[in-house]
Write a protein that holds these residues in place. Structure first.
Motif, mmCIF file in Angstrom:
data_model
loop_
_atom_site.group_PDB
_atom_site.id
_atom_site.type_symbol
_atom_site.label_atom_id
_atom_site.label_comp_id
_atom_site.label_asym_id
_atom_site.label_seq_id
_atom_site.Cartn_x
_atom_site.Cartn_y
_atom_site.Cartn_z
ATOM 1 N N VAL A 4 -1.615 5.382 1.373
ATOM 2 C CA VAL A 4 -0.827 4.291 0.804
ATOM 3 C C VAL A 4 0.642 4.611 0.968
ATOM 4 C CG1 VAL A 4 -0.239 3.063 -1.324
ATOM 5 C CG2 VAL A 4 -2.620 3.669 -0.843
ATOM 6 N N GLU A 5 1.419 3.698 1.507
ATOM 7 C CA GLU A 5 2.838 3.918 1.709
ATOM 8 C C GLU A 5 3.603 3.698 0.403
ATOM 9 O OE1 GLU A 5 4.256 1.498 4.854
ATOM 10 O OE2 GLU A 5 2.973 2.417 6.385
ATOM 11 N N THR A 6 4.615 4.523 0.207
ATOM 12 C CA THR A 6 5.418 4.421 -1.014
ATOM 13 C C THR A 6 6.076 3.048 -1.121
ATOM 14 O OG1 THR A 6 5.865 6.793 -0.922
ATOM 15 C CG2 THR A 6 7.281 5.477 -2.332
ATOM 16 N N ARG A 7 6.534 2.512 -0.007
ATOM 17 C CA ARG A 7 7.200 1.207 -0.040
ATOM 18 C C ARG A 7 6.238 0.110 -0.490
ATOM 19 N NH1 ARG A 7 9.741 -1.116 5.415
ATOM 20 N NH2 ARG A 7 7.530 -0.938 5.992
ATOM 21 N N GLU A 8 5.008 0.129 0.038
ATOM 22 C CA GLU A 8 4.026 -0.865 -0.380
ATOM 23 C C GLU A 8 3.728 -0.737 -1.875
ATOM 24 O OE1 GLU A 8 1.482 -1.245 3.806
ATOM 25 O OE2 GLU A 8 0.702 -0.086 2.111
ATOM 26 N N LEU A 9 3.636 0.486 -2.334
ATOM 27 C CA LEU A 9 3.362 0.704 -3.746
ATOM 28 C C LEU A 9 4.507 0.176 -4.609
ATOM 29 C CD1 LEU A 9 1.437 1.917 -5.816
ATOM 30 C CD2 LEU A 9 2.553 4.133 -5.491
ATOM 31 N N ALA A 10 5.740 0.409 -4.169
ATOM 32 C CA ALA A 10 6.902 -0.099 -4.901
ATOM 33 C C ALA A 10 6.905 -1.620 -4.915
ATOM 34 C CB ALA A 10 8.187 0.438 -4.280
ATOM 35 N N TYR A 11 6.546 -2.231 -3.794
ATOM 36 C CA TYR A 11 6.459 -3.689 -3.748
ATOM 37 C C TYR A 11 5.431 -4.197 -4.750
ATOM 38 C CZ TYR A 11 9.152 -3.884 0.640
ATOM 39 O OH TYR A 11 10.130 -3.803 1.593
ATOM 40 N N PHE A 12 4.262 -3.567 -4.760
ATOM 41 C CA PHE A 12 3.216 -4.015 -5.679
ATOM 42 C C PHE A 12 3.654 -3.884 -7.130
ATOM 43 C CE2 PHE A 12 -0.042 -2.663 -8.654
ATOM 44 C CZ PHE A 12 -0.774 -3.840 -8.751
ATOM 45 N N VAL A 13 4.253 -2.757 -7.486
ATOM 46 C CA VAL A 13 4.659 -2.540 -8.869
ATOM 47 C C VAL A 13 5.654 -3.608 -9.311
ATOM 48 C CG1 VAL A 13 5.960 -0.984 -10.388
ATOM 49 C CG2 VAL A 13 4.151 -0.075 -8.914
ATOM 50 N N GLU A 14 6.564 -3.989 -8.427
ATOM 51 C CA GLU A 14 7.533 -5.031 -8.781
ATOM 52 C C GLU A 14 6.845 -6.369 -9.002
ATOM 53 O OE1 GLU A 14 10.866 -5.899 -10.256
ATOM 54 O OE2 GLU A 14 10.833 -4.003 -9.153
ATOM 55 N N VAL A 15 5.912 -6.723 -8.120
ATOM 56 C CA VAL A 15 5.181 -7.975 -8.291
ATOM 57 C C VAL A 15 4.345 -7.931 -9.568
ATOM 58 C CG1 VAL A 15 3.368 -9.459 -7.330
ATOM 59 C CG2 VAL A 15 5.106 -8.481 -5.817
ATOM 60 N N ALA A 16 3.707 -6.803 -9.816
ATOM 61 C CA ALA A 16 2.850 -6.678 -11.000
ATOM 62 C C ALA A 16 3.655 -6.787 -12.288
ATOM 63 C CB ALA A 16 2.101 -5.347 -10.950
ATOM 64 N N ARG A 17 4.868 -6.304 -12.269
ATOM 65 C CA ARG A 17 5.699 -6.393 -13.461
ATOM 66 C C ARG A 17 6.242 -7.802 -13.665
ATOM 67 N NH1 ARG A 17 8.917 -0.637 -12.492
ATOM 68 N NH2 ARG A 17 7.307 0.710 -13.445
ATOM 69 N N SER A 36 4.450 -10.820 0.516
ATOM 70 C CA SER A 36 3.044 -11.213 0.411
ATOM 71 C C SER A 36 2.186 -10.462 1.418
ATOM 72 C CB SER A 36 2.895 -12.722 0.628
ATOM 73 O OG SER A 36 3.581 -13.447 -0.382
ATOM 74 N N ARG A 37 2.711 -10.289 2.647
ATOM 75 C CA ARG A 37 1.951 -9.556 3.659
ATOM 76 C C ARG A 37 1.775 -8.094 3.272
ATOM 77 N NH1 ARG A 37 5.146 -12.841 7.134
ATOM 78 N NH2 ARG A 37 6.613 -11.125 7.522
ATOM 79 N N ALA A 38 2.818 -7.499 2.695
ATOM 80 C CA ALA A 38 2.722 -6.098 2.288
ATOM 81 C C ALA A 38 1.665 -5.912 1.199
ATOM 82 C CB ALA A 38 4.085 -5.607 1.790
ATOM 83 N N ILE A 39 1.591 -6.846 0.237
ATOM 84 C CA ILE A 39 0.582 -6.741 -0.815
ATOM 85 C C ILE A 39 -0.815 -6.904 -0.233
ATOM 86 C CG2 ILE A 39 -0.277 -7.742 -2.959
ATOM 87 C CD1 ILE A 39 2.377 -6.215 -3.211
ATOM 88 N N ALA A 40 -0.959 -7.852 0.700
ATOM 89 C CA ALA A 40 -2.271 -8.046 1.338
ATOM 90 C C ALA A 40 -2.678 -6.799 2.123
ATOM 91 C CB ALA A 40 -2.223 -9.268 2.251
ATOM 92 N N ARG A 41 -1.719 -6.178 2.802
ATOM 93 C CA ARG A 41 -2.007 -4.952 3.560
ATOM 94 C C ARG A 41 -2.423 -3.816 2.609
ATOM 95 N NH1 ARG A 41 2.110 -5.345 6.485
ATOM 96 N NH2 ARG A 41 3.533 -4.065 5.235
ATOM 97 N N LEU A 42 -1.771 -3.725 1.460
ATOM 98 C CA LEU A 42 -2.130 -2.708 0.481
ATOM 99 C C LEU A 42 -3.544 -2.935 -0.044
ATOM 100 C CD1 LEU A 42 -1.379 -0.304 -1.341
ATOM 101 C CD2 LEU A 42 -0.328 -1.932 -2.922
ATOM 102 N N GLU A 43 -3.901 -4.171 -0.298
ATOM 103 C CA GLU A 43 -5.258 -4.469 -0.766
ATOM 104 C C GLU A 43 -6.292 -4.086 0.279
ATOM 105 O OE1 GLU A 43 -4.811 -8.136 -3.924
ATOM 106 O OE2 GLU A 43 -4.685 -8.620 -1.792
ATOM 107 N N ARG A 44 -5.969 -4.320 1.559
ATOM 108 C CA ARG A 44 -6.912 -3.923 2.613
ATOM 109 C C ARG A 44 -7.052 -2.413 2.677
ATOM 110 N NH1 ARG A 44 -4.154 -7.975 5.483
ATOM 111 N NH2 ARG A 44 -2.979 -6.421 6.686
ATOM 112 N N ARG A 45 -5.952 -1.698 2.522
ATOM 113 C CA ARG A 45 -6.016 -0.235 2.547
ATOM 114 C C ARG A 45 -6.911 0.294 1.429
ATOM 115 N NH1 ARG A 45 -1.894 2.327 5.572
ATOM 116 N NH2 ARG A 45 -0.126 0.994 6.138
ATOM 117 N N LEU A 46 -6.771 -0.302 0.258
ATOM 118 C CA LEU A 46 -7.513 0.176 -0.900
ATOM 119 C C LEU A 46 -8.921 -0.394 -0.978
ATOM 120 C CD1 LEU A 46 -4.698 -0.039 -3.625
ATOM 121 C CD2 LEU A 46 -5.555 2.008 -2.476
#
Length: 299
Positions: A4-17, A36-46
């Motif tokens: 998981v890339e740190t940038r994707e994780l940071a993007y998700f945390v901001e959206v989640a908050r 939106s694409r970064a969050i979708a990519r993170l979901e695919r990774r996980l």
């Protein structure tokens, strides 16, 4: 599983908050489609869905709630590691020590600093003052902190116990308890006590540094139960009364469990030795014995 890339994780945390892609994108300084694409990519990774998104709202799934808690902590740890690494490197290397004003067990700090400066290649000590000393450790602004247990949360920290102190209540000299030889905790029922970053609950004023405490007490806005050594900081219009049934406090030197800094190891060693000499003077029966036990973990 892909890393998981740190940038994707940071993007998700901001959206989640924010629970809003538009506001999150604005705060991150990027457009909404790549977010939106970064969050979708993170979901695919996980391999799990993190967010439920409709045209009207965004909500977290149970997996998303877990990643928000764990991911936020992971990002904070990365930021703290970056701060400590930068502070430790190069010609400007230094060791940051956090403490609240006066919180050195009755004046141990000058002897500690003098002893540490005699250590070979010891970097200078940078002081971080305030009632958020534990927070300074967590976010990487400090490498070590002087804290009072059990007031401070020591979870996840390595600690060296230094000095055990009874407590006193600090009140104005005109206060109803000022002339007493001692008081009990029951005598303080109905008194307003301060809130701090360590203990935010309660109905008293929020204080973040020592000057505020003494000023608010002098104004009659509150009283404060403090370690006995704080008597040396009192203004002329304040007095301290012993509270024998208040639990004693223990001054500790604390640092992150994972630290392996040679400079920090030297600082712990010097601090423990100074505390041992102080305790020998105060209680020759042996208070403070064994104070060097945690230093080996840092080597």
């Amino acid at each position: 599983m892909d890393v998981v890339e740190t940038r994707e994780l940071a993007y998700f945390v901001e959206v989640a908050r924010e629970l809003h892609f538009g506001r999150a994108a604005e705060r991150l300084g990027i457009a909404q489609p790549p977010l939106s694409r970064a969050i979708a990519r993170l979901e695919r990774r996980l391999g799990v869905r993190l967010l439920e998104r409709t045209s009207r709202r965004v909500t977290l799934t149970p997996a998303g709630e877990t990643l928000l808690a764990e991911g936020g902590a992971a990002l904070a740890a990365v930021e703290a590691a970056v701060r400590r690494t930068r502070r430790a490197g190069g010609s400007g290397a230094r060791l940051a020590l956090a403490m609240k004003p006066g919180g050195d067990g009755g004046g141990l700090l000058p002897e500690i600093l003098a002893g540490y400066e005699r250590e070979p290649e010891a970097p200078p000590v940078e002081m971080v003052f305030g009632y958020g000393a534990r927070q300074a450790l967590d976010d990487g602004r400090a490498d070590a902190a002087l804290l009072y247990a059990p007031r401070a949360d020591l979870t996840g920290l390595a600690v060296e116990e230094l000095v055990v102190e009874p407590q006193v209540v600090v009140v104005p000299r005109t206060h109803r308890l000022a002339g007493r030889a001692q008081v009990s905790m029951a005598d303080l029922d109905g008194e307003v006590l301060p809130r701090t970053p360590y203990r935010p609950d309660g109905d008293g004023p929020m204080v973040t540094e020592g000057g505020q405490v003494m000023q608010l007490i002098a104004l009659g806005r509150m009283v404060a139960v403090l370690p006995r050594s704080y008597r040396r900081l009192l203004r002329d219009d304040l007095t301290a009364v012993p509270v024998p049934d208040a639990p004693p406090t223990t001054l500790v030197l604390a640092w992150p469990e994972e630290s392996r800094s040679r400079a920090l190891a030297a600082f712990v060693r010097v601090t423990a030795a100074v505390a041992a000499r102080h305790n020998a003077r105060e209680a020759p029966a042996g208070a403070g014995a064994g104070a060097l036990r945690a230093v080996a973990d840092l080597r």
